[in-house]
Design a protein around this motif. Sequence first.
Motif, PDB file in Angstrom:
ATOM      1  N   ASN A   1      19.724  -7.409 -28.118  1.00 53.07           N
ATOM      2  CA  ASN A   1      18.164  -7.618 -28.266  1.00 53.07           C
ATOM      3  C   ASN A   1      17.585  -8.934 -28.726  1.00 53.07           C
ATOM      4  O   ASN A   1      16.888  -9.759 -28.331  1.00 53.07           O
ATOM      5  CB  ASN A   1      17.318  -6.418 -29.134  1.00 53.07           C
ATOM      6  CG  ASN A   1      17.568  -4.971 -28.592  1.00 53.07           C
ATOM      7  OD1 ASN A   1      17.576  -4.934 -27.392  1.00 53.07           O
ATOM      8  ND2 ASN A   1      17.863  -4.149 -29.389  1.00 53.07           N
TER       9      ASN A   1
ATOM     10  N   LEU B   1      21.398  -3.417 -21.421  1.00 50.43           N
ATOM     11  CA  LEU B   1      21.175  -2.784 -20.108  1.00 50.43           C
ATOM     12  C   LEU B   1      19.886  -2.291 -19.830  1.00 50.43           C
ATOM     13  O   LEU B   1      19.251  -2.334 -18.787  1.00 50.43           O
ATOM     14  CB  LEU B   1      22.224  -1.806 -19.641  1.00 50.43           C
ATOM     15  CG  LEU B   1      23.586  -2.309 -19.893  1.00 50.43           C
ATOM     16  CD1 LEU B   1      24.534  -1.206 -19.864  1.00 50.43           C
ATOM     17  CD2 LEU B   1      23.941  -3.204 -18.684  1.00 50.43           C
ATOM     18  N   GLU B   2      19.290  -1.748 -20.945  1.00 53.30           N
ATOM     19  CA  GLU B   2      17.699  -1.358 -20.799  1.00 53.30           C
ATOM     20  C   GLU B   2      16.749  -2.461 -20.602  1.00 53.30           C
ATOM     21  O   GLU B   2      15.605  -2.235 -20.039  1.00 53.30           O
ATOM     22  CB  GLU B   2      17.433  -0.370 -21.962  1.00 53.30           C
ATOM     23  CG  GLU B   2      17.474  -1.376 -23.476  1.00 53.30           C
ATOM     24  CD  GLU B   2      18.618  -1.108 -24.033  1.00 53.30           C
ATOM     25  OE1 GLU B   2      18.536  -1.745 -25.380  1.00 53.30           O
ATOM     26  OE2 GLU B   2      19.705  -1.092 -23.453  1.00 53.30           O
ATOM     27  N   SER B   3      17.029  -3.806 -20.837  1.00 51.34           N
ATOM     28  CA  SER B   3      16.137  -4.799 -20.664  1.00 51.34           C
ATOM     29  C   SER B   3      16.338  -5.321 -19.106  1.00 51.34           C
ATOM     30  O   SER B   3      15.453  -6.225 -18.741  1.00 51.34           O
ATOM     31  CB  SER B   3      16.586  -5.960 -21.668  1.00 51.34           C
ATOM     32  OG  SER B   3      17.759  -6.630 -21.111  1.00 51.34           O
TER      33      SER B   3
ATOM     34  N   ASN C   1      15.680  -4.362 -16.217  1.00 49.17           N
ATOM     35  CA  ASN C   1      14.410  -4.213 -15.208  1.00 49.17           C
ATOM     36  C   ASN C   1      13.227  -5.251 -15.467  1.00 49.17           C
ATOM     37  O   ASN C   1      12.937  -5.976 -14.673  1.00 49.17           O
ATOM     38  CB  ASN C   1      13.756  -2.777 -15.367  1.00 49.17           C
ATOM     39  CG  ASN C   1      14.716  -1.859 -14.653  1.00 49.17           C
ATOM     40  OD1 ASN C   1      15.598  -1.988 -13.779  1.00 49.17           O
ATOM     41  ND2 ASN C   1      14.522  -0.561 -15.102  1.00 49.17           N
TER      42      ASN C   1
ATOM     43  N   SER D   1      22.996   7.030 -17.722  1.00 52.69           N
ATOM     44  CA  SER D   1      21.934   6.801 -18.582  1.00 52.69           C
ATOM     45  C   SER D   1      22.559   5.819 -19.818  1.00 52.69           C
ATOM     46  O   SER D   1      21.618   5.349 -20.357  1.00 52.69           O
ATOM     47  CB  SER D   1      22.221   8.203 -19.204  1.00 52.69           C
ATOM     48  OG  SER D   1      23.234   8.585 -19.878  1.00 52.69           O
TER      49      SER D   1
ATOM     50  N   ASN E   1      22.869   2.049 -17.265  1.00 49.99           N
ATOM     51  CA  ASN E   1      22.025   1.721 -16.499  1.00 49.99           C
ATOM     52  C   ASN E   1      22.581   1.521 -15.053  1.00 49.99           C
ATOM     53  O   ASN E   1      22.053   0.490 -14.467  1.00 49.99           O
ATOM     54  CB  ASN E   1      21.221   0.359 -16.693  1.00 49.99           C
ATOM     55  CG  ASN E   1      19.623   0.277 -16.364  1.00 49.99           C
ATOM     56  OD1 ASN E   1      19.524   1.158 -15.669  1.00 49.99           O
ATOM     57  ND2 ASN E   1      19.179  -0.758 -16.412  1.00 49.99           N
TER      58      ASN E   1
ATOM     59  N   GLU F   1      26.593  -0.761 -25.800  1.00 49.35           N
ATOM     60  CA  GLU F   1      26.910   0.533 -24.966  1.00 49.35           C
ATOM     61  C   GLU F   1      28.156   1.480 -25.955  1.00 49.35           C
ATOM     62  O   GLU F   1      28.206   2.545 -25.661  1.00 49.35           O
ATOM     63  CB  GLU F   1      27.105   0.481 -23.612  1.00 49.35           C
ATOM     64  CG  GLU F   1      28.487  -0.224 -23.152  1.00 49.35           C
ATOM     65  CD  GLU F   1      28.355  -1.644 -23.039  1.00 49.35           C
ATOM     66  OE1 GLU F   1      29.249  -2.429 -22.189  1.00 49.35           O
ATOM     67  OE2 GLU F   1      27.497  -2.516 -23.642  1.00 49.35           O
TER      68      GLU F   1
END
Length: 513
Positions: free
Chosen positions: A225, A244-246, A248, A299, A302, A367
């Motif tokens: 992050n 990976l959640e960032s 998009n 999940s 991503n 991850e």
Amino acid sequence: MINNKKFVSILLLVLLCFTACAPHEESMSIKERKKTDKSVTFLFNFTPATLDPHTDDDYTAVRAGVGETLVKISDDLKIKPWLAEKWETKDNGLTWTFTIRKNITFQNGSELDANAVKSSLQRAIDQSYAMRNALKIKEIKANDHMLTITLKEPIPKFPSELVHPNTAIIDVGTSNIAKKPIGTGPFHVLSFDQGNQVKLERYENYWNGKVKLKSATFAFNEDANARVAALQSGTADIIYRPPLESLNNLQTDSSFKVNGVPSVRTHLLLYNQTNDALKDKNVRKAIASLLNRKEIVSSIMNNQATAAQGPFLPEFPFADNPASGQRGMVSAKKYLEKAGYQLKNGKAIKNGKPLSLSLVTYSSLPELPLIAQLIQSSAKELGINIKINLVEDSDEYLMAKDDWDLAVYSLITAPRGDASYYLSTNYLPGGGLNASRINDDKLTKMIEQLNLTVDDAKRDQLAKQATALINRKTLTSSIVHPNIVVAYNQNVKNWTTNPSEYYMLTQHLDVAP
């Protein structure tokens, strides 16, 4: 004769022209200088303890463009000449002759010749047990730009071993190699602030063409992050492996570009076979049955990964791609029963003792702890208690200690487009990365035969047999093949993501002024 009034007028005109022209010339000079004084900050996810390329497991010197190897791996995973322009063997891989390129200098001006290469390779095998074990060098002879290497045993694919960043060629006669190694690459080290960054500057006499950047910073931060925040704030131009959640948000922001390519890395579950319970393949199979790879891909990853059926990408000709076996909780319980365990009061019990295991992983790949938690949660349903332990230097920890049972780990399994390195280092007794302490006679014979085989088709077949045995006995469990994901400012030019993860700051990397 010029009168006084005319002289004063002329003088004033000259002074006015001078004052008008001087700032313009100064500003042009600054503008031109800005075109050449280009710099980028690259933010990586591993923090090295040293820049010594012969001992650094993070390969920082090669990744930062300081050091180069005799042989390199292309984007399509084929080996190609680098500091060596060609090589040959006339006895099926026992003796190798390398022709070292001429007109190359180290970053201190010293000439690169065969003797310098000999000294560097000798130091690499002296300093690194893994390299000593992999290269099996008996003798090195140097004559001008001809280097002859005699091995202890034939290695038909020996040049591919010299792709490894721990074989980077440096000037070994210099001091303070840990902080300022002198290589042949496009950038030389100005300073190394351990845990923070390496400051680099263009090597003006680089042998392989013009270096576009004047300077660069190779920085480190294991917090994914924080890497994204650095990119968004402008303190970093390129970041490796954003969370990976960032993705998009980054992909929808026109200020940035996101690049993801399939890697030759595999996330694995290791089983420490000094643990009595894990010596039983049925216990290992029970735990492996809990790995829901599809859920991990969607999940946790991503969708920036593919489910792994073995250690190698299925595109490789030496990959064994077995049919999916039985998985899930029902299958896991059957394997535990075969191993003699009974489920009592929510615990897997054998001989009156509950099955409790420790799992080691690390957070520089964010991850991995999430995968560990998923395994922990599923194992609890099976009656197995798993305690997770996050460590910093996972390679050293796993190799040096026996107080762990499982490890969620990540390895580059085919960095040279060949199976031999991974199989030898991870499954041969005494292998440099055999953290699981695997000692399987049948597997050892397969790998040793592979290492002596010249024919590519036969090598592929032997590698398939070896990986099939690994899968059949569940010596390790391959989980997913992650994509390499890089995010960078749109002004960055000529960034290339190499599947090997070896080459990052290159001579071609550029930034728009």
